[in-house]
Design a protein around this motif. Structure first.
Motif, PDB file in Angstrom:
ATOM      1  N   ARG A  59       0.840  -1.208   0.000  1.00 30.22           N
ATOM      2  CA  ARG A  59       0.000   0.000   0.000  1.00 30.22           C
ATOM      3  C   ARG A  59       0.870   1.252   0.000  1.00 30.22           C
ATOM      4  O   ARG A  59       0.568   2.248  -0.662  1.00 30.22           O
ATOM      5  CB  ARG A  59      -0.922   0.009   1.228  1.00 30.22           C
ATOM      6  CG  ARG A  59      -2.029  -1.024   1.182  1.00 30.22           C
ATOM      7  CD  ARG A  59      -2.931  -0.905   2.395  1.00 30.22           C
ATOM      8  NE  ARG A  59      -3.979  -1.923   2.399  1.00 30.22           N
ATOM      9  CZ  ARG A  59      -5.126  -1.825   1.732  1.00 30.22           C
ATOM     10  NH1 ARG A  59      -5.391  -0.745   1.028  1.00 30.22           N
ATOM     11  NH2 ARG A  59      -6.019  -2.797   1.776  1.00 30.22           N
ATOM     12  N   GLU A  60       1.952   1.190   0.770  1.00 30.25           N
ATOM     13  CA  GLU A  60       2.842   2.354   0.876  1.00 30.25           C
ATOM     14  C   GLU A  60       3.515   2.655  -0.470  1.00 30.25           C
ATOM     15  O   GLU A  60       3.576   3.805  -0.903  1.00 30.25           O
ATOM     16  CB  GLU A  60       3.904   2.079   1.959  1.00 30.25           C
ATOM     17  CG  GLU A  60       4.831   3.272   2.217  1.00 30.25           C
ATOM     18  CD  GLU A  60       5.787   3.004   3.388  1.00 30.25           C
ATOM     19  OE1 GLU A  60       6.444   1.942   3.423  1.00 30.25           O
ATOM     20  OE2 GLU A  60       5.879   3.868   4.275  1.00 30.25           O
ATOM     21  N   GLU A  61       3.983   1.615  -1.140  1.00 27.71           N
ATOM     22  CA  GLU A  61       4.654   1.836  -2.430  1.00 27.71           C
ATOM     23  C   GLU A  61       3.691   2.456  -3.451  1.00 27.71           C
ATOM     24  O   GLU A  61       4.050   3.388  -4.179  1.00 27.71           O
ATOM     25  CB  GLU A  61       5.236   0.514  -2.964  1.00 27.71           C
ATOM     26  CG  GLU A  61       6.028   0.724  -4.236  1.00 27.71           C
ATOM     27  CD  GLU A  61       6.697  -0.546  -4.757  1.00 27.71           C
ATOM     28  OE1 GLU A  61       7.036  -1.447  -3.952  1.00 27.71           O
ATOM     29  OE2 GLU A  61       6.880  -0.626  -5.983  1.00 27.71           O
ATOM     30  N   ALA A  62       2.456   1.942  -3.473  1.00 24.16           N
ATOM     31  CA  ALA A  62       1.462   2.488  -4.411  1.00 24.16           C
ATOM     32  C   ALA A  62       1.165   3.950  -4.068  1.00 24.16           C
ATOM     33  O   ALA A  62       1.033   4.804  -4.963  1.00 24.16           O
ATOM     34  CB  ALA A  62       0.186   1.654  -4.353  1.00 24.16           C
ATOM     35  N   MET A  63       1.074   4.250  -2.774  1.00 24.01           N
ATOM     36  CA  MET A  63       0.762   5.627  -2.351  1.00 24.01           C
ATOM     37  C   MET A  63       1.912   6.581  -2.680  1.00 24.01           C
ATOM     38  O   MET A  63       1.686   7.706  -3.141  1.00 24.01           O
ATOM     39  CB  MET A  63       0.460   5.637  -0.837  1.00 24.01           C
ATOM     40  CG  MET A  63      -0.041   6.951  -0.300  1.00 24.01           C
ATOM     41  SD  MET A  63      -1.444   7.650  -1.210  1.00 24.01           S
ATOM     42  CE  MET A  63      -2.729   6.499  -0.768  1.00 24.01           C
ATOM     43  N   ILE A  64       3.137   6.138  -2.468  1.00 25.79           N
ATOM     44  CA  ILE A  64       4.296   7.000  -2.768  1.00 25.79           C
ATOM     45  C   ILE A  64       4.351   7.284  -4.276  1.00 25.79           C
ATOM     46  O   ILE A  64       4.554   8.431  -4.701  1.00 25.79           O
ATOM     47  CB  ILE A  64       5.622   6.334  -2.281  1.00 25.79           C
ATOM     48  CG1 ILE A  64       5.663   6.297  -0.743  1.00 25.79           C
ATOM     49  CG2 ILE A  64       6.859   7.044  -2.838  1.00 25.79           C
ATOM     50  CD1 ILE A  64       5.753   7.642  -0.048  1.00 25.79           C
ATOM     51  N   ALA A  65       4.104   6.261  -5.083  1.00 26.85           N
ATOM     52  CA  ALA A  65       4.133   6.455  -6.549  1.00 26.85           C
ATOM     53  C   ALA A  65       3.126   7.523  -6.959  1.00 26.85           C
ATOM     54  O   ALA A  65       3.381   8.321  -7.868  1.00 26.85           O
ATOM     55  CB  ALA A  65       3.834   5.134  -7.252  1.00 26.85           C
ATOM     56  N   GLU A  66       2.007   7.552  -6.267  1.00 30.39           N
ATOM     57  CA  GLU A  66       0.970   8.547  -6.562  1.00 30.39           C
ATOM     58  C   GLU A  66       1.378   9.932  -6.050  1.00 30.39           C
ATOM     59  O   GLU A  66       1.292  10.930  -6.768  1.00 30.39           O
ATOM     60  CB  GLU A  66      -0.302   8.109  -5.843  1.00 30.39           C
ATOM     61  CG  GLU A  66      -1.561   8.324  -6.606  1.00 30.39           C
ATOM     62  CD  GLU A  66      -2.755   7.769  -5.836  1.00 30.39           C
ATOM     63  OE1 GLU A  66      -3.458   8.573  -5.217  1.00 30.39           O
ATOM     64  OE2 GLU A  66      -2.981   6.542  -5.857  1.00 30.39           O
TER      65      GLU A  66
END
Ligand code: ATP
Ligand code: SKM
Ligand code: MG
Length: 171
Positions: A59-66
């Motif tokens: 979830r964190e990786e997806a959020m950072i990419a955004e």
């Protein structure tokens, strides 16, 4: 407008300083941990409980990419964001990365009252923090454009120190 990304361990002051710095710069403030909670509809202890640390890191990786796609925000990241290379690259390439450094002794004091950090809900948080610091400090340093020691400085002084450095960076 350039993004400012705050990195560092639990209790370094990323959320506290991020909020103050954003006001000073008149940038929107975002906190990656809070964004993940809002998106999930559950708090971080729940995510760790139900999905494990790996679920949280996804979830964190997806959020950072955004979040790195934004223009002109101050972002407080989670303490473990640097564990994934994709996050390190995303942060280093899309903003000014500020490492808020602190000692384990200070971390223990600053995190002792709060139960929202699942990795510290153990009988021996000091050993956990020392182990995390040994593994993560080189990674924080690898991507930091600026490093500020927060042990001897209150939040307001840390913000002023960052502002002075930003003036230099931007002039
Ligand atoms: N420079 C500082 N001096 C003294 N206390 C501080 C300083 N920075 C933050 N604190 C205090 O430490 C506590 C933890 O700060 P904060 O939640 O901002 O850390 P964080 O880096 O966002 O941690 P996490 O990675 O767990 O989200 C808060 O109670 C805050 O008031
Ligand atoms: O240091 C860490 O790994 C963490 C720090 C917090 O910001 C949260 O992202 C979560 O509690 C994990
Ligand atoms: Mg925080």
């Amino acid at each position: 407008m350039r993004n400012v990304f705050l990195i560092g361990p639990m209790g370094a002051g990323k959320s506290t300083i991020g909020r103050l710095l954003a006001k000073e710069l008149r940038y929107p403030f975002k906190d990656s941990d809070r964004e993940i909670e809002a998106r999930t509809g559950a708090d971080i202890p729940w995510i760790f409980d139900v999905e494990g640390e790996t679920g949280f890191r996804e979830r964190e990786e997806a959020m950072i990419a955004e979040l790195v796609q934004e223009q002109g925000i101050v972002l407080a990241t989670g303490g473990g964001v640097v564990m994934r290379e994709a996050n390190r690259r995303a942060l280093a390439d899309n903003g000014l990365v500020v490492y808020l450094r602190t000692s384990v002794d200070q971390q223990l004091q600053r995190t002792s009252k709060d139960r929202q950090r699942p990795l510290l809900q153990t009988a021996d948080p000091e050993t956990v923090l020392r182990d995390l610091m040994a593994r993560r400090d080189p990674l924080y340093r690898e991507i930091a454009h600026l490093t500020i020691d927060t042990d001897q400085r209150g939040p307001r002084v840390v913000v002023n120190t960052i502002m002075a450095q930003l003036d230099k960076e931007l002039s």
